[in-house]
Design a protein around this motif. Structure first.
Motif, PDB file in Angstrom:
ATOM      1  N   HIS A 113      43.344 -24.809  78.002  1.00 23.74           N
ATOM      2  CA  HIS A 113      44.218 -25.382  79.027  1.00 23.74           C
ATOM      3  C   HIS A 113      43.563 -26.576  79.717  1.00 23.74           C
ATOM      4  CE1 HIS A 113      46.341 -25.702  82.898  1.00 23.74           C
ATOM      5  NE2 HIS A 113      47.401 -25.364  82.177  1.00 23.74           N
ATOM      6  N   ASP A 114      42.250 -26.517  79.918  1.00 21.58           N
ATOM      7  CA  ASP A 114      41.538 -27.610  80.584  1.00 21.58           C
ATOM      8  C   ASP A 114      41.365 -28.832  79.685  1.00 21.58           C
ATOM      9  OD1 ASP A 114      41.313 -26.039  82.835  1.00 21.58           O
ATOM     10  OD2 ASP A 114      39.326 -25.292  82.303  1.00 21.58           O
ATOM     11  N   VAL A 115      41.613 -28.667  78.386  1.00 24.77           N
ATOM     12  CA  VAL A 115      41.456 -29.758  77.423  1.00 24.77           C
ATOM     13  C   VAL A 115      42.798 -30.442  77.148  1.00 24.77           C
ATOM     14  CG1 VAL A 115      40.728 -30.288  75.061  1.00 24.77           C
ATOM     15  CG2 VAL A 115      39.488 -28.586  76.384  1.00 24.77           C
ATOM     16  N   MET A 116      43.869 -29.707  77.284  1.00 24.15           N
ATOM     17  CA  MET A 116      45.206 -30.243  77.023  1.00 24.15           C
ATOM     18  C   MET A 116      45.648 -31.059  78.238  1.00 24.15           C
ATOM     19  SD  MET A 116      46.396 -28.683  74.043  1.00 24.15           S
ATOM     20  CE  MET A 116      48.152 -28.471  74.207  1.00 24.15           C
ATOM     21  N   LYS A 117      45.853 -32.349  78.020  1.00 23.60           N
ATOM     22  CA  LYS A 117      46.248 -33.233  79.113  1.00 23.60           C
ATOM     23  C   LYS A 117      47.240 -34.260  78.606  1.00 23.60           C
ATOM     24  CE  LYS A 117      41.888 -32.817  81.517  1.00 23.60           C
ATOM     25  NZ  LYS A 117      40.511 -33.077  81.326  1.00 23.60           N
ATOM     26  N   GLU A 118      48.055 -34.752  79.527  1.00 26.20           N
ATOM     27  CA  GLU A 118      48.973 -35.832  79.170  1.00 26.20           C
ATOM     28  C   GLU A 118      48.185 -37.030  78.652  1.00 26.20           C
ATOM     29  OE1 GLU A 118      51.825 -36.734  82.240  1.00 26.20           O
ATOM     30  OE2 GLU A 118      52.545 -34.672  82.300  1.00 26.20           O
ATOM     31  N   ASP A 119      48.726 -37.681  77.658  1.00 26.01           N
ATOM     32  CA  ASP A 119      48.152 -38.856  77.002  1.00 26.01           C
ATOM     33  C   ASP A 119      46.965 -38.541  76.102  1.00 26.01           C
ATOM     34  OD1 ASP A 119      50.065 -40.604  78.103  1.00 26.01           O
ATOM     35  OD2 ASP A 119      48.881 -40.742  79.947  1.00 26.01           O
ATOM     36  N   LEU A 120      46.635 -37.258  75.913  1.00 25.73           N
ATOM     37  CA  LEU A 120      45.609 -36.878  74.939  1.00 25.73           C
ATOM     38  C   LEU A 120      46.288 -36.180  73.763  1.00 25.73           C
ATOM     39  CD1 LEU A 120      42.594 -35.515  77.023  1.00 25.73           C
ATOM     40  CD2 LEU A 120      42.829 -37.736  75.900  1.00 25.73           C
ATOM     41  N   GLY A 121      45.613 -36.200  72.628  1.00 25.43           N
ATOM     42  CA  GLY A 121      46.169 -35.598  71.434  1.00 25.43           C
ATOM     43  C   GLY A 121      45.807 -34.136  71.284  1.00 25.43           C
ATOM     44  N   PHE A 122      46.614 -33.437  70.520  1.00 24.29           N
ATOM     45  CA  PHE A 122      46.331 -32.059  70.121  1.00 24.29           C
ATOM     46  C   PHE A 122      46.934 -31.845  68.746  1.00 24.29           C
ATOM     47  CE2 PHE A 122      50.310 -31.736  72.539  1.00 24.29           C
ATOM     48  CZ  PHE A 122      51.099 -30.908  71.762  1.00 24.29           C
ATOM     49  N   CYS A 123      46.494 -30.782  68.075  1.00 25.69           N
ATOM     50  CA  CYS A 123      46.997 -30.473  66.741  1.00 25.69           C
ATOM     51  C   CYS A 123      47.535 -29.056  66.708  1.00 25.69           C
ATOM     52  CB  CYS A 123      45.893 -30.638  65.693  1.00 25.69           C
ATOM     53  SG  CYS A 123      46.471 -30.337  64.003  1.00 25.69           S
ATOM     54  N   ILE A 124      48.672 -28.892  66.073  1.00 21.45           N
ATOM     55  CA  ILE A 124      49.230 -27.579  65.793  1.00 21.45           C
ATOM     56  C   ILE A 124      48.927 -27.303  64.325  1.00 21.45           C
ATOM     57  CG2 ILE A 124      51.328 -26.192  65.664  1.00 21.45           C
ATOM     58  CD1 ILE A 124      52.474 -28.201  67.834  1.00 21.45           C
ATOM     59  N   ASN A 125      48.016 -26.374  64.085  1.00 21.57           N
ATOM     60  CA  ASN A 125      47.624 -25.984  62.737  1.00 21.57           C
ATOM     61  C   ASN A 125      48.465 -24.788  62.339  1.00 21.57           C
ATOM     62  OD1 ASN A 125      44.896 -27.613  62.423  1.00 21.57           O
ATOM     63  ND2 ASN A 125      44.875 -26.707  64.468  1.00 21.57           N
ATOM     64  N   ILE A 126      49.378 -24.962  61.397  1.00 24.52           N
ATOM     65  CA  ILE A 126      50.214 -23.857  60.921  1.00 24.52           C
ATOM     66  C   ILE A 126      49.418 -23.136  59.844  1.00 24.52           C
ATOM     67  CG2 ILE A 126      52.389 -23.194  59.838  1.00 24.52           C
ATOM     68  CD1 ILE A 126      53.598 -25.787  61.038  1.00 24.52           C
ATOM     69  N   LEU A 127      49.044 -21.890  60.128  1.00 22.85           N
ATOM     70  CA  LEU A 127      48.137 -21.170  59.253  1.00 22.85           C
ATOM     71  C   LEU A 127      48.828 -20.662  57.989  1.00 22.85           C
ATOM     72  CD1 LEU A 127      45.874 -19.138  61.695  1.00 22.85           C
ATOM     73  CD2 LEU A 127      45.753 -21.541  61.012  1.00 22.85           C
ATOM     74  N   SER A 128      48.027 -20.576  56.934  1.00 23.87           N
ATOM     75  CA  SER A 128      48.465 -20.039  55.647  1.00 23.87           C
ATOM     76  C   SER A 128      47.990 -18.598  55.520  1.00 23.87           C
ATOM     77  CB  SER A 128      47.844 -20.838  54.494  1.00 23.87           C
ATOM     78  OG  SER A 128      48.238 -22.178  54.532  1.00 23.87           O
ATOM     79  N   VAL A 129      48.627 -17.847  54.606  1.00 26.35           N
ATOM     80  CA  VAL A 129      48.130 -16.523  54.261  1.00 26.35           C
ATOM     81  C   VAL A 129      46.678 -16.679  53.833  1.00 26.35           C
ATOM     82  CG1 VAL A 129      48.339 -14.662  52.574  1.00 26.35           C
ATOM     83  CG2 VAL A 129      50.382 -15.599  53.658  1.00 26.35           C
ATOM     84  N   GLY A 130      45.830 -15.801  54.285  1.00 24.06           N
ATOM     85  CA  GLY A 130      44.407 -15.882  53.996  1.00 24.06           C
ATOM     86  C   GLY A 130      43.605 -16.422  55.168  1.00 24.06           C
ATOM     87  N   GLN A 131      44.279 -16.919  56.202  1.00 30.44           N
ATOM     88  CA  GLN A 131      43.582 -17.450  57.371  1.00 30.44           C
ATOM     89  C   GLN A 131      43.616 -16.478  58.555  1.00 30.44           C
ATOM     90  OE1 GLN A 131      45.445 -21.560  57.513  1.00 30.44           O
ATOM     91  NE2 GLN A 131      43.254 -22.072  57.633  1.00 30.44           N
ATOM     92  N   GLU A 132      43.728 -15.198  58.248  1.00 33.62           N
ATOM     93  CA  GLU A 132      43.764 -14.181  59.291  1.00 33.62           C
ATOM     94  C   GLU A 132      42.481 -14.209  60.134  1.00 33.62           C
ATOM     95  OE1 GLU A 132      44.523 -13.747  56.097  1.00 33.62           O
ATOM     96  OE2 GLU A 132      46.404 -12.631  55.951  1.00 33.62           O
ATOM     97  N   GLY A 133      41.343 -14.472  59.496  1.00 30.50           N
ATOM     98  CA  GLY A 133      40.068 -14.540  60.224  1.00 30.50           C
ATOM     99  C   GLY A 133      40.069 -15.636  61.266  1.00 30.50           C
ATOM    100  N   LEU A 134      40.632 -16.795  60.915  1.00 34.00           N
ATOM    101  CA  LEU A 134      40.729 -17.896  61.871  1.00 34.00           C
ATOM    102  C   LEU A 134      41.662 -17.519  63.022  1.00 34.00           C
ATOM    103  CD1 LEU A 134      40.063 -20.779  62.738  1.00 34.00           C
ATOM    104  CD2 LEU A 134      41.939 -21.568  61.269  1.00 34.00           C
ATOM    105  N   ALA A 135      42.798 -16.912  62.687  1.00 36.26           N
ATOM    106  CA  ALA A 135      43.734 -16.481  63.732  1.00 36.26           C
ATOM    107  C   ALA A 135      43.068 -15.493  64.675  1.00 36.26           C
ATOM    108  CB  ALA A 135      44.983 -15.865  63.109  1.00 36.26           C
TER     109      ALA A 135
END
Length: 167
Positions: free
Chosen positions: A67-89
């Motif tokens: 929350h402290d990193v997300m700010k207006e005028d800054l970028g962010f990425c939405i990573n849509i996970l694939s099967v097999g990425q349960e560990g990352l989730a």
């Protein structure tokens, strides 16, 4: 017409949570960086908002470190996970494991925004608006770039468990 009087909010919250467990969600990890502070967090409260201009909506709890990193005028990425990425989730959803999140999976950077290269899709956004609402902030992100893998097999979540699509 249904009229509710003197409803105790705790049963409403309990039933609301139960209802939400019945919704199948695509698992995403939102990642962002502000200076040297980079964060990633598993999120299911992610939705497309508009095609013109292409815009996404992400809701983040105000107590989350990202929350402290997300700010207006800054970028962010939405990573849509694939099967097999349960560990990352999993690692991106455990409080106290924030320092280990970028050790799991294949992370890279695009325009100084961290993203996971193994994800099904990466949606890079510029935060155009942040709206605080009770315990969460709603971030509107105008899409700048999208990376997609050649095949789609998203990691899904329902009732506390990961699911896979049967073809």
């Amino acid at each position: 017409m249904l009229i509710c009087r003197n409803m105790d909010p705790d049963p409403v919250k309990k039933e609301f949570l139960q209802a939400m467990r019945g919704i199948i969600s695509t698992v995403t990890v939102v990642s962002a960086k502000d200076g040297e502070n980079k964060q990633a967090m598993t999120a299911t409260s992610v939705a497309s908002l508009s095609l013109d201009p292409p815009t996404m909506l992400v809701c983040i709890n105000q107590e989350a470190l990202i929350h402290d990193v997300m700010k207006e005028d800054l970028g962010f990425c939405i990573n849509i996970l694939s099967v097999g990425q349960e560990g990352l989730a999993d690692i991106c959803s455990i409080k106290g494991k924030e320092g280990q999140r970028f050790l799991e999976g294949n992370w890279s950077g695009f325009n100084d925004i961290p993203y996971n290269k193994d994800s099904q899709s990466n949606i890079f956004c510029n935060c155009i608006k942040a709206i605080e609402f009770t315990t969460h902030t709603i971030y509107l992100g105008e899409i700048m770039e999208v990376f997609n893998q050649s095949s789609f097999n998203p990691l899904l979540y329902k009732d506390g468990n990961y699911l896979t699509l049967s073809k």
